[in-house]
Enzyme design. Structure first.
Site, mmCIF file in Angstrom:
data_model
loop_
_atom_site.group_PDB
_atom_site.id
_atom_site.type_symbol
_atom_site.label_atom_id
_atom_site.label_comp_id
_atom_site.label_asym_id
_atom_site.label_seq_id
_atom_site.Cartn_x
_atom_site.Cartn_y
_atom_site.Cartn_z
ATOM 1 N N ARG A 48 -6.975 -14.038 8.358
ATOM 2 C CA ARG A 48 -5.845 -14.482 7.531
ATOM 3 C C ARG A 48 -6.150 -15.792 6.804
ATOM 4 N NH1 ARG A 48 -1.189 -11.527 8.581
ATOM 5 N NH2 ARG A 48 -0.929 -10.759 10.702
ATOM 6 N N ASP B 138 0.837 -1.195 0.000
ATOM 7 C CA ASP B 138 0.000 0.000 0.000
ATOM 8 C C ASP B 138 0.874 1.249 0.000
ATOM 9 O OD1 ASP B 138 0.570 -0.146 2.814
ATOM 10 O OD2 ASP B 138 -1.316 -1.168 3.133
ATOM 11 N N ASP C 117 -4.875 -9.525 7.391
ATOM 12 C CA ASP C 117 -5.649 -9.621 8.619
ATOM 13 C C ASP C 117 -6.221 -8.294 9.080
ATOM 14 O OD1 ASP C 117 -3.877 -8.803 11.486
ATOM 15 O OD2 ASP C 117 -2.978 -8.585 9.505
#
Length: 183
Positions: free
Chosen positions: A169, A107, A163
């Site tokens: 997850r 990100d 997560d």
């Protein structure tokens, strides 16, 4: 764990189990072609990259070795500051090796930029990056990512290693987390 187990927590499925496996297969084919005749050291970034790295390693036809790093980036809440601390370093000497950093998602890129620089300083033959997911709209620094499975919107996603509070997850898909879960 699948969609019916967390139906009220997931707004939208971005990548199904089948979509993910297709992306992994495509990434492996590109990596095999680029590294033909060379051994690869896969470096997974814990904990999120576990699923991607396991499936990628199995999909590759090249010889690979694997090692893991755990890093923590300081910041407020869910925001990375780019100040990184190594929690678990590699056990492998990188000198002369072809290193492929394996990530679940990119990100901001701040932590990965630091990590790439750190690994390059250890004398490898090469350092490249492979990620299943990238959020281009979230990028704060420019990073050359050679292998990208899918670009996704800048939304909070979970599953397949990703997560929220250490949960989700083990989903076999990637989905957008419903706001009521984290607000």
């Amino acid at each position: 764990m699948d969609t019916k187990d967390v139906a009220s927590d997931i707004e939208n499925v971005l990548l199904s189990k089948e979509d993910i496996q297709e992306r992994i297969k495509d990434l492996a084919a590109r990596i095999d072609a680029d590294y033909e005749g060379r051994d690869i050291l896969l470096v997974g970034v814990l904990k999120g990259a576990v699923m991607v790295m396991a499936d990628l390693a199995r999909a590759l036809h090249s010889h690979v070795t694997m090692d893991w790093m755990a890093v923590s980036s300081y910041g407020s809440g869910t925001q990375s500051s780019g100040v990184v601390r190594i929690l678990k370093d590699l056990d492998t000497d990188l000198l002369g090796k072809h290193v492929l950093i394996v990530e679940d998602i990119i990100d901001s890129g701040l932590t990965l930029s630091w990590l790439q620089s750190n690994l390059r300083s250890r004398g490898p033959a090469s350092v490249e990056i492979c990620t299943l997911l990238r959020k281009p709209d979230a990028a704060k620094v420019e990073i050359d990512v050679k292998y990208v499975g899918e670009e996704i919107p800048n939304e909070f996603v979970v599953g397949y290693g990703l997560d929220f509070a250490e949960k989700y997850r083990n989903l076999d898909f990637v989905g957008t987390l419903a706001r009521h879960v984290y607000e």
